[in-house]
Design a protein around this motif. Structure first.
Motif, PDB file in Angstrom:
ATOM      1  N   ASP A  42       0.838  -1.206   0.000  1.00 64.93           N
ATOM      2  CA  ASP A  42       0.000   0.000   0.000  1.00 64.93           C
ATOM      3  C   ASP A  42       0.873   1.256   0.000  1.00 64.93           C
ATOM      4  O   ASP A  42       1.815   1.370   0.806  1.00 64.93           O
ATOM      5  N   ASN A  43       0.552   2.176  -0.918  1.00 64.29           N
ATOM      6  CA  ASN A  43       1.256   3.461  -1.035  1.00 64.29           C
ATOM      7  C   ASN A  43       2.721   3.323  -1.449  1.00 64.29           C
ATOM      8  O   ASN A  43       3.470   4.301  -1.415  1.00 64.29           O
ATOM      9  N   LYS A  44       3.115   2.112  -1.833  1.00 63.88           N
ATOM     10  CA  LYS A  44       4.489   1.903  -2.299  1.00 63.88           C
ATOM     11  C   LYS A  44       4.543   1.663  -3.809  1.00 63.88           C
ATOM     12  O   LYS A  44       5.586   1.852  -4.433  1.00 63.88           O
ATOM     13  N   ILE A  45       3.432   1.186  -4.358  1.00 64.65           N
ATOM     14  CA  ILE A  45       3.312   1.002  -5.802  1.00 64.65           C
ATOM     15  C   ILE A  45       2.001   1.648  -6.240  1.00 64.65           C
ATOM     16  O   ILE A  45       1.123   1.897  -5.399  1.00 64.65           O
ATOM     17  N   PRO A  46       1.832   1.933  -7.534  1.00 59.97           N
ATOM     18  CA  PRO A  46       0.566   2.523  -7.993  1.00 59.97           C
ATOM     19  C   PRO A  46      -0.631   1.661  -7.597  1.00 59.97           C
ATOM     20  O   PRO A  46      -0.582   0.425  -7.720  1.00 59.97           O
ATOM     21  N   ALA A  47      -1.678   2.303  -7.114  1.00 63.24           N
ATOM     22  CA  ALA A  47      -2.859   1.567  -6.661  1.00 63.24           C
ATOM     23  C   ALA A  47      -3.448   0.703  -7.777  1.00 63.24           C
ATOM     24  O   ALA A  47      -3.909  -0.418  -7.534  1.00 63.24           O
ATOM     25  N   TYR A 119       5.168  -6.099 -14.575  1.00 57.64           N
ATOM     26  CA  TYR A 119       4.950  -6.015 -13.129  1.00 57.64           C
ATOM     27  C   TYR A 119       6.128  -5.328 -12.437  1.00 57.64           C
ATOM     28  O   TYR A 119       5.948  -4.479 -11.561  1.00 57.64           O
ATOM     29  N   ILE A 120       7.336  -5.716 -12.819  1.00 57.60           N
ATOM     30  CA  ILE A 120       8.531  -5.122 -12.207  1.00 57.60           C
ATOM     31  C   ILE A 120       8.608  -3.628 -12.529  1.00 57.60           C
ATOM     32  O   ILE A 120       8.918  -2.804 -11.661  1.00 57.60           O
ATOM     33  N   LYS A 121       8.297  -3.293 -13.771  1.00 50.50           N
ATOM     34  CA  LYS A 121       8.318  -1.892 -14.198  1.00 50.50           C
ATOM     35  C   LYS A 121       7.362  -1.046 -13.369  1.00 50.50           C
ATOM     36  O   LYS A 121       7.619   0.138 -13.101  1.00 50.50           O
ATOM     37  N   ASN A 122       6.258  -1.656 -12.939  1.00 48.22           N
ATOM     38  CA  ASN A 122       5.255  -0.925 -12.167  1.00 48.22           C
ATOM     39  C   ASN A 122       5.432  -1.079 -10.659  1.00 48.22           C
ATOM     40  O   ASN A 122       4.514  -0.785  -9.891  1.00 48.22           O
ATOM     41  N   GLY A 123       6.598  -1.571 -10.255  1.00 49.21           N
ATOM     42  CA  GLY A 123       6.941  -1.518  -8.843  1.00 49.21           C
ATOM     43  C   GLY A 123       6.849  -2.795  -8.046  1.00 49.21           C
ATOM     44  O   GLY A 123       7.202  -2.810  -6.860  1.00 49.21           O
ATOM     45  N   LEU A 124       6.385  -3.889  -8.650  1.00 47.09           N
ATOM     46  CA  LEU A 124       6.295  -5.132  -7.887  1.00 47.09           C
ATOM     47  C   LEU A 124       7.682  -5.751  -7.712  1.00 47.09           C
ATOM     48  O   LEU A 124       8.493  -5.734  -8.646  1.00 47.09           O
ATOM     49  N   LYS A 126      10.593  -8.487  -7.713  1.00 42.76           N
ATOM     50  CA  LYS A 126      10.844  -9.499  -8.738  1.00 42.76           C
ATOM     51  C   LYS A 126      10.222 -10.848  -8.387  1.00 42.76           C
ATOM     52  O   LYS A 126       9.632 -11.513  -9.244  1.00 42.76           O
ATOM     53  N   ALA A 127      10.349 -11.271  -7.124  1.00 39.53           N
ATOM     54  CA  ALA A 127       9.834 -12.585  -6.722  1.00 39.53           C
ATOM     55  C   ALA A 127       8.326 -12.677  -6.913  1.00 39.53           C
ATOM     56  O   ALA A 127       7.798 -13.697  -7.379  1.00 39.53           O
ATOM     57  N   ILE A 128       7.614 -11.613  -6.552  1.00 38.55           N
ATOM     58  CA  ILE A 128       6.159 -11.598  -6.725  1.00 38.55           C
ATOM     59  C   ILE A 128       5.813 -11.535  -8.210  1.00 38.55           C
ATOM     60  O   ILE A 128       4.905 -12.230  -8.687  1.00 38.55           O
ATOM     61  N   ALA A 129       6.545 -10.708  -8.946  1.00 41.44           N
ATOM     62  CA  ALA A 129       6.292 -10.551 -10.380  1.00 41.44           C
ATOM     63  C   ALA A 129       6.441 -11.880 -11.112  1.00 41.44           C
ATOM     64  O   ALA A 129       5.644 -12.215 -11.994  1.00 41.44           O
ATOM     65  N   GLU A 130       7.452 -12.648 -10.746  1.00 41.76           N
ATOM     66  CA  GLU A 130       7.691 -13.931 -11.414  1.00 41.76           C
ATOM     67  C   GLU A 130       6.543 -14.906 -11.173  1.00 41.76           C
ATOM     68  O   GLU A 130       6.117 -15.621 -12.084  1.00 41.76           O
ATOM     69  N   GLN A 131       6.025 -14.941  -9.947  1.00 39.56           N
ATOM     70  CA  GLN A 131       4.943 -15.882  -9.638  1.00 39.56           C
ATOM     71  C   GLN A 131       3.620 -15.446 -10.266  1.00 39.56           C
ATOM     72  O   GLN A 131       2.858 -16.278 -10.767  1.00 39.56           O
ATOM     73  N   LEU A 132       3.353 -14.153 -10.248  1.00 38.58           N
ATOM     74  CA  LEU A 132       2.128 -13.658 -10.877  1.00 38.58           C
ATOM     75  C   LEU A 132       2.156 -13.890 -12.385  1.00 38.58           C
ATOM     76  O   LEU A 132       1.137 -14.219 -12.994  1.00 38.58           O
ATOM     77  N   ALA A 133       3.322 -13.714 -12.975  1.00 36.52           N
ATOM     78  CA  ALA A 133       3.448 -13.881 -14.425  1.00 36.52           C
ATOM     79  C   ALA A 133       3.116 -15.296 -14.862  1.00 36.52           C
ATOM     80  O   ALA A 133       2.650 -15.523 -15.983  1.00 36.52           O
TER      81      ALA A 133
END
Length: 268
Positions: A42-47, A119-124, A126-133
């Motif tokens: 929250d408040n660390k990446i775009p909502a 995802y990484i570009k938008n602030g997530l 890397k570990a979360i981005a890889e799993q979501l992808a």
């Protein structure tokens, strides 16, 4: 509740089945942990990015839960049988996940890498981005395992056919385009979801058909999908051309996606 009414399941059975379905997938990909990590941003990446990531998880769980409910209904399973099935699927999914890099065609891997980079570009992280992808690919795991069981084939073999179909017909891209359309009403939203679900079903039926027709010996051909296309009738190539033309077009709409889905379904 909507899933239960569509599948005509008895309400008394629903809580256990739903808990089992969600629990099985939570245990496998630790979605609960990822969900919590995303919420902590929250408040660390775009909502907008945060909501999109949470929606991805919700869609994954919705599909997985519905899939197990259908299995429960179609195979007329008792609760103890479903528990055994869930353990079998969990083990097979783990095996499939470890071998993904060997079975994913280039276009599917590029699609996943693109999602991860976005995802990484938008602030997530890397570990979360890889799993979501990976979620759009892991969504298909249960279909692959079920076909492998029914056709008495190795999971990796069926995965090669399933993902090979994506290379040929761009199923992941088609589903992603359907998800990307903005519905103007609740009716359109439900219709788009139905289209996405039908594309999953069509890919599974085509996989089963190709496995049955080309892998009925001890060893499958190196490229079972390519061999099936080569020996198919002219309608297969016509659909391949239509998908290519759609990908080259500037804008994809619901009518175009529906037309392709109907034609693909006729192949299965």
């Amino acid at each position: 509740a909507l899933c239960l009414s569509k599948l005509k399941l008895k309400p008394s059975k629903a809580p256990f089945v739903i808990a089992l379905s969600i629990g099985s997938f939570f245990a496998f990909i630790f979605v609960s942990q990822i969900y919590g990590e995303i919420e902590s941003l929250d408040n660390k990446i775009p909502a907008k990015m945060q909501i999109e990531a949470l929606d991805e998880i919700g869609e994954f769980l919705d599909y997985a839960t519905t899939w197990f409910l259908k299995l429960y209904r179609d195979e007329k399973l008792k609760e103890k049988d479903l528990l055994a099935k869930s353990k079998h699927y969990k083990k097979a999914i783990e095996k499939l996940r470890k071998g993904l890099s060997k079975n994913l065609p280039a276009s599917t891997q590029a699609f996943i890498d693109g999602r991860k980079d976005n995802y990484i570009k938008n602030g997530l992280p890397k570990a979360i981005a890889e799993q979501l992808a990976l979620l759009p690919v892991l969504n298909t795991a249960c279909d692959i395992i079920r076909i492998a069981d029914e056709e008495k084939q190795d999971v990796a073999t069926v995965a090669r056919v399933y993902f090979g179909l994506n290379e040929a017909f761009s199923f992941v891209w088609l589903r992603d385009e359907a998800r990307g359309l903005e519905p103007e009403s609740r009716y359109e939203s439900d219709t788009l979801k139905g289209l996405t679900d039908r594309l999953y079903g069509t890919q599974a039926r085509l996989t089963k058909r190709i496995v049955a027709e080309t892998c009925n010996t001890k060893k499958c051909p190196k490229d079972p999908v390519g061999e099936w296309i080569t020996h198919g009738n002219g309608s297969v190539q016509t659909i391949l051309d239509a998908v290519k033309n759609m990908k080259d077009s500037e804008q994809v709409d619901f009518a175009m996606l529906t037309s392709i889905e109907i034609r693909l379904a006729q192949l299965g």
